[in-house]
Design an enzyme around this catalytic site. Structure first.
Site, mmCIF file in Angstrom:
data_model
loop_
_atom_site.group_PDB
_atom_site.id
_atom_site.type_symbol
_atom_site.label_atom_id
_atom_site.label_comp_id
_atom_site.label_asym_id
_atom_site.label_seq_id
_atom_site.Cartn_x
_atom_site.Cartn_y
_atom_site.Cartn_z
ATOM 1 C CB CYS A 99 10.204 3.374 -3.481
ATOM 2 S SG CYS A 99 9.539 4.588 -2.688
ATOM 3 C CG HIS A 129 9.371 -0.393 -1.116
ATOM 4 N ND1 HIS A 129 9.923 0.455 -0.168
ATOM 5 C CD2 HIS A 129 8.379 0.326 -1.446
ATOM 6 C CE1 HIS A 129 9.645 1.542 -0.148
ATOM 7 N NE2 HIS A 129 8.646 1.698 -0.952
ATOM 8 C CG ASN A 185 7.516 4.315 1.547
ATOM 9 O OD1 ASN A 185 8.681 3.839 1.354
ATOM 10 N ND2 ASN A 185 6.767 4.686 0.609
HETATM 11 O O1 UT7 Z 1 6.813 3.459 -2.303
HETATM 12 C C1 UT7 Z 1 5.773 3.535 -3.303
HETATM 13 C C2 UT7 Z 1 5.158 4.716 -2.954
HETATM 14 N N1 UT7 Z 1 3.675 4.670 -2.472
HETATM 15 C C3 UT7 Z 1 2.832 3.845 -2.347
HETATM 16 O O2 UT7 Z 1 2.941 2.680 -2.248
HETATM 17 C C4 UT7 Z 1 1.488 4.510 -1.987
HETATM 18 C C5 UT7 Z 1 0.135 3.779 -2.564
HETATM 19 N N2 UT7 Z 1 -0.911 4.282 -2.253
HETATM 20 C C6 UT7 Z 1 -1.425 3.864 -1.045
HETATM 21 O O3 UT7 Z 1 -0.956 3.562 -0.039
HETATM 22 C C7 UT7 Z 1 -2.885 4.692 -0.806
HETATM 23 O O4 UT7 Z 1 -3.444 5.123 -1.979
HETATM 24 C C8 UT7 Z 1 -2.911 5.796 0.452
HETATM 25 C C9 UT7 Z 1 -2.636 5.080 1.708
HETATM 26 C C10 UT7 Z 1 -1.878 6.620 -0.009
HETATM 27 C C11 UT7 Z 1 -4.149 6.359 0.546
HETATM 28 O O5 UT7 Z 1 -5.319 5.455 0.510
HETATM 29 P P1 UT7 Z 1 -6.600 5.216 0.075
HETATM 30 O O6 UT7 Z 1 -7.578 4.320 0.379
HETATM 31 O O7 UT7 Z 1 -6.279 5.069 -1.467
HETATM 32 O O8 UT7 Z 1 -7.292 6.664 0.006
HETATM 33 P P2 UT7 Z 1 -7.445 8.118 -0.808
HETATM 34 O O9 UT7 Z 1 -6.374 8.942 -1.401
HETATM 35 O O10 UT7 Z 1 -8.322 7.713 -1.777
HETATM 36 O O11 UT7 Z 1 -8.608 8.898 0.202
HETATM 37 C C12 UT7 Z 1 -9.582 8.289 0.668
HETATM 38 C C13 UT7 Z 1 -10.049 9.464 1.822
HETATM 39 C C14 UT7 Z 1 -10.201 10.951 1.412
HETATM 40 O O12 UT7 Z 1 -11.251 11.345 1.640
HETATM 41 P P3 UT7 Z 1 -12.636 11.680 0.620
HETATM 42 O O13 UT7 Z 1 -12.352 12.337 -0.482
HETATM 43 O O14 UT7 Z 1 -13.043 10.226 0.746
HETATM 44 O O15 UT7 Z 1 -13.617 12.586 1.581
HETATM 45 C C15 UT7 Z 1 -8.834 11.456 1.607
HETATM 46 O O16 UT7 Z 1 -8.880 12.865 1.546
HETATM 47 O O17 UT7 Z 1 -9.162 9.531 2.791
HETATM 48 C C16 UT7 Z 1 -8.786 11.018 3.091
HETATM 49 N N3 UT7 Z 1 -7.391 11.007 3.562
HETATM 50 C C17 UT7 Z 1 -7.180 11.043 4.771
HETATM 51 N N4 UT7 Z 1 -7.552 10.833 5.991
HETATM 52 C C18 UT7 Z 1 -7.056 10.986 7.040
HETATM 53 C C19 UT7 Z 1 -6.482 11.193 2.921
HETATM 54 N N5 UT7 Z 1 -5.223 11.231 3.724
HETATM 55 C C20 UT7 Z 1 -5.644 11.150 4.724
HETATM 56 C C21 UT7 Z 1 -5.249 10.996 6.123
HETATM 57 N N6 UT7 Z 1 -6.024 10.854 7.254
HETATM 58 N N7 UT7 Z 1 -3.763 10.913 6.402
#
Ligand code: UT7
Length: 325
Positions: free
Chosen positions: A115, A252, A282
């Site tokens: 990225c 980004h 992204n």
């Molecule tokens: O270019 C650089 C690359 N990447 C980034 O910058 C990404 C950086 N990270 C993020 O943007 C965030 O961590 C995410 C958007 C990927 C995820 O958000 P989060 O608030 O960190 O969520 P999480 O991964 O901790 O998941 C929270 C909950 C989980 O459920 P439980 O375990 O609390 O029941 C996940 O299973 O959200 C669930 N979840 C979803 N629910 C609905 C994960 N993905 C999804 C989804 N739809 N697509």
């Protein structure tokens, strides 16, 4: 005293026709528009058509940048293409772009910093231009991340999209002041201790496969704001500028929450932030030049404006660039 600067002559971008909305994704996997918008700010992304490769997106973006710059393709003697989704393992996608543009002189190569790729490519081209080795460069970010997504992994597949953006840089003598046009300063960093937090689980040397993107999203999130703001403070210090001097912040586009938190920490006013993550998702190395394309086309970024670029991604890699448009 005059110095050579890499002046932006023009920029351009290209997005595949097909738009995939959150609502459509929610019919395929267990997710919702509400979750995706609230956690990331993303509403839709573009997906390359069958048979549409990274090089095709890049060639379209490059043509649009050349037209915007008002220069002929034959005047380009350097192409640096940032991508993590090349057409083939080799040759570099950059040579396919070079050939597609009918250029058969100078040099073309790919650069891989995920990225952060566009910022790394801009810094690389800038150094070549300022050294006098080349005179006019195309710096391109182009990706087809849809091809390396695990469409059953809702934690990653909702985040990414396809697209390409490009800028034309020209080596020009400038007075050597912070009021100069061109790239004023670039700052690049990487730390391989984080390499397993965002990676692709395949490759020619390890598995002989292409593999799929894997990410510990929360871990990436945790480091992002600190790394981004550190490297922007470096850019401010090196150029003796402050957040007040910035006209446009073009980060980004990974996650609106990361962008908002970074701007807030740096005291960059929200109205100076260019946001396209809602429409593009992204697009990795393509996200900054795509956002530049939008803000130049709608008249926000104008000649003389001070534009701050920043990216962070797999590796981890991160970097900043300060450009007087
Ligand atoms: O270019 C650089 C690359 N990447 C980034 O910058 C990404 C950086 N990270 C993020 O943007 C965030 O961590 C995410 C958007 C990927 C995820 O958000 P989060 O608030 O960190 O969520 P999480 O991964 O901790 O998941 C929270 C909950 C989980 O459920 P439980 O375990 O609390 O029941 C996940 O299973 O959200 C669930 N979840 C979803 N629910 C609905 C994960 N993905 C999804 C989804 N739809 N697509």
């Amino acid at each position: 005293m005059t110095v050579l600067r890499s002046v932006v002559l023009g920029c351009g971008s290209y997005l595949p026709e097909r738009i995939l909305t959150n609502a459509e994704l929610a019919t395929q996997i267990d997710t919702s528009d509400e979750w995706i918008v609230q956690r990331t700010g993303i509403r839709q992304r573009h997906i390359a058509a069958e048979g549409e490769f990274t090089s095709h997106l890049a060639i379209n973006a490059a043509r649009s940048a050349l037209t915007h710059a008002g220069v002929d393709a034959q005047s380009i003697d350097l192409i640096v293409l940032a991508t993590s989704t090349p057409d083939n393992t080799f040759p570099a996608t950059a040579v396919a772009v070079q050939n597609g543009l009918g250029i058969h002189h100078g040099a073309a190569f790919d650069l891989q910093a995920v990225c952060s790729g566009f910022v790394f490519a801009l810094a690389t081209a800038d150094n070549f231009l300022r050294s006098g080795a080349f005179k006019r460069a195309l710096v391109i970010g182009a990706e087809t991340f849809s091809r390396i997504l695990d469409w059953n992994d809702r934690g990653t597949c909702v985040l990414f999209g396809d697209g390409a953006g490009a800028v034309v840089l020209d080596a020009q003598a400038q007075p050597g002041k912070s009021s100069d046009r061109g790239v004023l300063t670039t700052h690049l960093r990487s730390d391989g201790r984080h390499k397993s937090k965002l990676y692709v689980d395949g490759g020619p040397s390890s598995t002989r496969t292409v593999g799929y993107l894997r990410m510990e999203g929360r871990e990436v999130f945790k480091h992002a704001v600190g790394m981004i703001t550190d490297v922007i403070v470096d850019a401010f210090e090196a150029s003796r500028t402050t957040a007040e001097d910035i006209n446009w912040f073009v980060p980004h586009q990974a996650n609106k929450r990361i962008i908002d938190a970074s701007a807030h920490k740096l005291h960059i006013a929200p109205q100076k932030v260019v946001l396209t993550v809602d429409r593009h998702g992204n697009t990795s190395a393509a996200s900054i030049p795509l956002a530049l394309g939008v803000a130049v086309a709608d008249g926000r970024i104008k000649q003389g404006d001070l534009v701050l670029l920043e990216a962070m991604g797999g590796g981890f890699t991160w970097g900043s660039a300060l450009v007087r448009w």
